[in-house]
Design a protein around this motif. Sequence first.
Motif, short mmCIF file in Angstrom:
data_model
loop_
_atom_site.label_atom_id
_atom_site.label_comp_id
_atom_site.label_asym_id
_atom_site.label_seq_id
_atom_site.Cartn_x
_atom_site.Cartn_y
_atom_site.Cartn_z
N GLU A 118 -6.33 0.50 -7.74
CA GLU A 118 -5.18 1.33 -8.09
C GLU A 118 -5.71 2.57 -8.82
OE1 GLU A 118 -0.77 0.52 -9.96
OE2 GLU A 118 -2.49 -0.49 -10.86
N ASP A 119 -5.51 3.73 -8.21
CA ASP A 119 -6.04 4.97 -8.77
C ASP A 119 -7.55 4.88 -8.99
OD1 ASP A 119 -3.49 6.14 -8.83
OD2 ASP A 119 -3.07 5.24 -10.79
N VAL A 138 3.89 -3.18 -7.32
CA VAL A 138 2.58 -2.55 -7.34
C VAL A 138 2.39 -1.87 -5.99
CG1 VAL A 138 0.09 -2.88 -7.57
CG2 VAL A 138 1.68 -4.33 -8.89
N SER A 139 2.30 -0.54 -5.99
CA SER A 139 2.15 0.18 -4.72
C SER A 139 1.14 1.30 -4.87
CB SER A 139 3.51 0.75 -4.27
OG SER A 139 3.99 1.67 -5.23
N GLY A 140 0.83 1.93 -3.75
CA GLY A 140 -0.17 2.98 -3.76
C GLY A 140 -1.56 2.44 -4.04
N ILE A 141 -1.84 1.28 -3.48
CA ILE A 141 -3.11 0.60 -3.75
C ILE A 141 -3.87 0.36 -2.45
CG2 ILE A 141 -2.36 -0.49 -5.87
CD1 ILE A 141 -2.44 -2.53 -2.70
N SER A 142 -5.10 -0.09 -2.59
CA SER A 142 -5.87 -0.59 -1.45
C SER A 142 -6.33 -1.99 -1.82
CB SER A 142 -7.07 0.31 -1.15
OG SER A 142 -7.95 0.37 -2.26
N TYR A 143 -6.46 -2.85 -0.82
CA TYR A 143 -6.84 -4.25 -1.07
C TYR A 143 -8.36 -4.40 -1.11
CZ TYR A 143 -1.97 -5.15 0.18
OH TYR A 143 -0.60 -5.14 0.21
N ARG A 147 0.82 -1.21 0.00
CA ARG A 147 0.00 0.00 0.00
C ARG A 147 0.85 1.26 0.00
NH1 ARG A 147 -4.18 -1.46 4.79
NH2 ARG A 147 -2.23 -2.18 5.67
N ARG A 148 2.02 1.20 0.67
CA ARG A 148 2.80 2.43 0.88
C ARG A 148 4.14 2.45 0.16
NH1 ARG A 148 3.80 3.72 6.74
NH2 ARG A 148 4.05 1.46 7.04
#
Length: 472
Positions: free
Chosen positions: A255-256, A234-239, A207-208
């Motif tokens: 993602e975005d 793969v980052s900057g995401i939520s599960y 995520r970070r």
Amino acid sequence: MSDCCSNGTYDLAVIGAGSAGFSAAITAADSGARVALIGYGTIGGTCVNVGCVPSKALIRATEALHASSAAKRFNGIEVTSRLTSWSDVVRQKQQLVDELRGVKYADLLPSYENVDYIEGQASFGKDGALFVDGTAFAATKIVIATGTRPSIPSINGIKDVPYLTSTTALEQETLPSSMLVIGAGYIGVELAQIFARAGVDVTLVSRRGVLPEAEPEIGAALAGYLSDEGISIVSGISYDRIAKHKDGVELIVFEDGSPRTIVADKVLLATGRTPNIESLNLQNKGVVLNDVGGIKVDKQMRSSANDVFAAGDVTGEDQFVYMAAYGAKIAAKSAMGLETRAYDNMAMPAVVFSDPQVASVGLTEAQAQESGFSVKTSILTLENVPRALAARDTRGVIKLVANAQNGILLGAHILAPEGADSIQTAAMAIKCHMTYQELADMIFPYLTTVEGLKLAAQTFDMDVKKLSCCAG
């Protein structure tokens, strides 16, 4: 050694037979105390069995595989390597683990006549009394050193899919074709690189971002180097959720704002570690937990219960084997009334055994600012370090953090192929409250990685590109 509770009262009962437990037991025994070391499960704890030793053994093994491609940076040299048997690699790793468990743990016990090793599960009864396997156990003071286990993230569907942890992943004798690593802290980064270098198609999800607690310049640079080796990040995401798939498992993330599906043969969870406290019934003893779910202790490792101390990973803080041993010595001496030495992690070095390695000590720039310091930093890329130029490997960066008012060093952060071997110099500088000017004026050997610390210190006030070799 003993298989059951002995009659009489022990001066100290140590719950947990890992590095912290052994350190506490030996420290107390050396003072003449009668000690019960209570173990449950495999003796030796996390580091030797499922953590430091096995992971670093496999890191070294896969470094050899990576050497063939790394050698291409030298003209006129060609090296080839191939993996012939992953099961043989894993078995050799396990042989080392078994050997060190004996030499450093089990075989030490007979040397301490006043330490009884007792196999059993410890817990506190409703009246706060200590029990081992349901039998009352008499001890004047208690040190809890039960360590941690891999954390399981709260992702929808996680309980319904077969997953690997940092423990089970290191035991796999067959490599999957692809692997999804969830979590990009130090455990996730190290394991992702191990399996990628062994030929597994690895996707690292966080995520970070990569090493979110590190300096952002270092995390970003390492992410780039891992990508260069073929690891998908793969980052900057939520599960959203995870589920079984005909090809293994599928993870769906946002993602975005848009859903993305990642499919892999295996999923490895590397989202931190959880203190082993559930079976202890700490509430019966009045032991308070801290904000991270570990046992709350003061600088003498005392818990909220007068006769209970705690040390190591079970506190949820500074989860490194050397800090566990250090804290356990303080806990044992405090319990025995020998001294009031205070736990001090100001100059605690930490290393991530990625390639290049990440090594740090002291405060990051953000931490220093949050602590109220007026901050001054220097950043030096390895293109400015002669050792890196000679090795034709300039991957990395060195960042120093100093108090802008007096120049005293507050933190040092290194990303370099040999960064781990340089961090202790910075740790000693911080411990001694040196200024960056004093570090810059020290004599360093030429063509070493540690010389980068001198150059980084000089970078505060000058352009090191204008210096000749060895000048300074």
